[in-house]
Design a protein around this motif. Structure first.
Motif, PDB file in Angstrom:
ATOM      1  N   LYS A 161       0.811  -1.224   0.000  1.00 47.79           N
ATOM      2  CA  LYS A 161       0.000   0.000   0.000  1.00 47.79           C
ATOM      3  C   LYS A 161       0.844   1.275   0.000  1.00 47.79           C
ATOM      4  CE  LYS A 161      -0.699   0.179   5.049  1.00 47.79           C
ATOM      5  NZ  LYS A 161      -1.721   0.220   6.113  1.00 47.79           N
ATOM      6  N   ASN A 163       3.704   1.454  -1.759  1.00 48.28           N
ATOM      7  CA  ASN A 163       4.526   1.437  -2.974  1.00 48.28           C
ATOM      8  C   ASN A 163       3.708   1.053  -4.206  1.00 48.28           C
ATOM      9  OD1 ASN A 163       7.544   1.638  -1.896  1.00 48.28           O
ATOM     10  ND2 ASN A 163       6.405   0.276  -0.523  1.00 48.28           N
ATOM     11  N   LYS A 164       2.479   1.566  -4.268  1.00 51.59           N
ATOM     12  CA  LYS A 164       1.581   1.206  -5.359  1.00 51.59           C
ATOM     13  C   LYS A 164       2.131   1.608  -6.730  1.00 51.59           C
ATOM     14  CE  LYS A 164      -2.753   1.208  -2.745  1.00 51.59           C
ATOM     15  NZ  LYS A 164      -4.091   1.833  -2.596  1.00 51.59           N
ATOM     16  N   THR A 165       2.627   2.837  -6.828  1.00 55.67           N
ATOM     17  CA  THR A 165       3.134   3.329  -8.119  1.00 55.67           C
ATOM     18  C   THR A 165       4.366   2.545  -8.561  1.00 55.67           C
ATOM     19  OG1 THR A 165       2.335   5.562  -7.622  1.00 55.67           O
ATOM     20  CG2 THR A 165       3.998   5.349  -9.370  1.00 55.67           C
ATOM     21  N   LEU A 166       5.259   2.282  -7.618  1.00 53.35           N
ATOM     22  CA  LEU A 166       6.482   1.540  -7.915  1.00 53.35           C
ATOM     23  C   LEU A 166       6.153   0.161  -8.493  1.00 53.35           C
ATOM     24  CD1 LEU A 166       9.637   1.263  -7.611  1.00 53.35           C
ATOM     25  CD2 LEU A 166       9.157   0.234  -5.380  1.00 53.35           C
ATOM     26  N   SER A 168       3.053  -1.029  -9.602  1.00 58.84           N
ATOM     27  CA  SER A 168       2.152  -1.040 -10.765  1.00 58.84           C
ATOM     28  C   SER A 168       2.878  -0.632 -12.047  1.00 58.84           C
ATOM     29  CB  SER A 168       0.958  -0.108 -10.522  1.00 58.84           C
ATOM     30  OG  SER A 168       1.390   1.243 -10.407  1.00 58.84           O
ATOM     31  N   THR A 169       3.821   0.305 -11.934  1.00 59.27           N
ATOM     32  CA  THR A 169       4.574   0.745 -13.119  1.00 59.27           C
ATOM     33  C   THR A 169       5.392  -0.404 -13.694  1.00 59.27           C
ATOM     34  OG1 THR A 169       4.741   3.011 -12.263  1.00 59.27           O
ATOM     35  CG2 THR A 169       6.312   2.363 -13.978  1.00 59.27           C
ATOM     36  N   GLN A 170       6.006  -1.173 -12.809  1.00 56.27           N
ATOM     37  CA  GLN A 170       6.811  -2.309 -13.281  1.00 56.27           C
ATOM     38  C   GLN A 170       5.937  -3.406 -13.882  1.00 56.27           C
ATOM     39  OE1 GLN A 170      10.646  -3.047 -10.841  1.00 56.27           O
ATOM     40  NE2 GLN A 170       9.180  -2.235  -9.368  1.00 56.27           N
ATOM     41  N   LYS A 172       3.160  -2.859 -15.476  1.00 54.97           N
ATOM     42  CA  LYS A 172       2.797  -2.352 -16.807  1.00 54.97           C
ATOM     43  C   LYS A 172       3.955  -2.517 -17.794  1.00 54.97           C
ATOM     44  CE  LYS A 172      -0.496   1.082 -15.085  1.00 54.97           C
ATOM     45  NZ  LYS A 172      -0.742   2.536 -14.864  1.00 54.97           N
TER      46      LYS A 172
END
Length: 331
Positions: A161, A163-166, A168-170, A172
């Protein structure tokens, strides 16, 4: 052709130096199509020998030497693409380095080897495209593997919760790279379908149990669809799976071993194919287990299987018949 004079060329990104061996004339050119014509005109005008007996020699430097190779091929002008390591080994002890000196040494190398040289013939455009796409796929797979490994460790250690961006970006990036890898593979299959000769050899190679599509494509690309290597033994040497003696006089009695000078990618692929064959090919499995049971080295046995597979690849292509598993039929 009877080679009587050579033009050594030291290629670089934007310019290249050329030297005529017979009179040691030297000149710099831009690495452009316009200057390729200037190079040929200058060489033919400056040399005292006929243009039919002049060979252009230069190092294989990937994209930097590709355009010159294509130009000379289009004009039916004989040339030799040679490995940089081979030129370096032939130079002996050299002090200092410059582009002009290198061009002179390349011209000297070509002249010394003139009686043994066979001018280079470029692969077809389809074969070159497959090779470039294979290299691109290799880079994409490597990048995807890096993201997968990183994501796995971060999921294990980090709190999701926070490190959502970290994360989810990987995810993608992995999805995107997987899509791009699939597109590259589809493009290669399109090239195969449009070239009956390449497609036929691809089907013949993959008829061998243990040989997958990627290995088949790599072998087709690097053998120029089986025109560069006459026998599997020569290609085995190129791949680094051919054993060589290591003996000298009475004092050196080393083990027979393979050379480190090799196309490491194809060697790795053949290694994977050999291990797959041991698992899924009854004949290879029995052969491997029998040798190991008699105390033979496991790696040398795997190398023998690599050579067996390569021998079969060349055999099915030369016969133009798919591989037949005789043990399977006997069973």
């Amino acid at each position: 052709m009877k080679i009587k004079d050579t033009v050594g060329i030291d290629m670089s990104k934007l310019t290249f130096d050329a030297c005529i061996h017979s009179n040691q004339e030297n000149r710099e050119f831009k690495n452009t199509k316009k200057d390729y014509k200037k190079l040929v005109d200058w060489a033919y005008k400056s040399s005292d020998l006929s243009k039919e007996s002049i060979l252009f020699v230069f190092e294989h430097t990937g994209l930097y030497s590709h355009c010159l190779s294509v130009y000379l091929t289009s004009k039916n002008i004989p040339f030799l693409l040679v490995s940089g390591l081979e030129i370096k080994k032939s130079m002996g002890m050299v002090r200092g380095k410059s582009d002009k000196a290198d061009a002179k040494l390349i011209a000297k190398y070509g002249y010394r080897m003139r009686d043994e040289i066979t001018p280079t013939k470029l692969s077809s455009e389809e074969e070159q495209s497959i090779k470039r796409l294979l290299n691109l796929r290799q880079r994409l797979v490597k990048q995807r593997s890096g993201y997968k490994a990183s994501l796995k460790e971060q999921k294990r250690v980090l709190i999701k919760k926070h490190n959502k961006t970290l994360l989810s970006t990987q995810k993608k990036m992995i999805t995107y790279l997987t899509k791009q890898i699939k597109e590259v593979e589809n493009e290669m299959m399109t090239i195969l379908k449009d070239n009956e000769r390449i497609l036929n050899n691809f089907k013949l190679i993959t008829s061998i149990n243990g040989i997958g599509p990627q290995t088949a494509l790599f072998i087709i690309a690097y053998t120029a669809n089986f025109t560069k290597f006459k026998t599997y033994r020569k290609f085995a040497s190129y791949c680094g799976i051919a054993p060589f003696q290591n003996q000298s006089g009475t004092s050196i009695r080393g083990k027979t071993k393979v050379s480190h000078l090799a196309n490491k990618k194809i060697k790795t692929l053949l290694d994977l194919c050999a291990k797959t064959s041991i698992q899924h090919n009854t004949e290879m499995k029995i052969y491997y287990e029998k040798r190991v049971a008699h105390g033979k080295n496991k790696m040398s046995t795997i190398n023998i299987i690599r050579n067996k597979l390569l021998s079969r690849i060349f055999a099915v292509v030369n016969r133009n018949e798919p591989y037949v598993d005789t043990m399977k039929h006997a069973a």
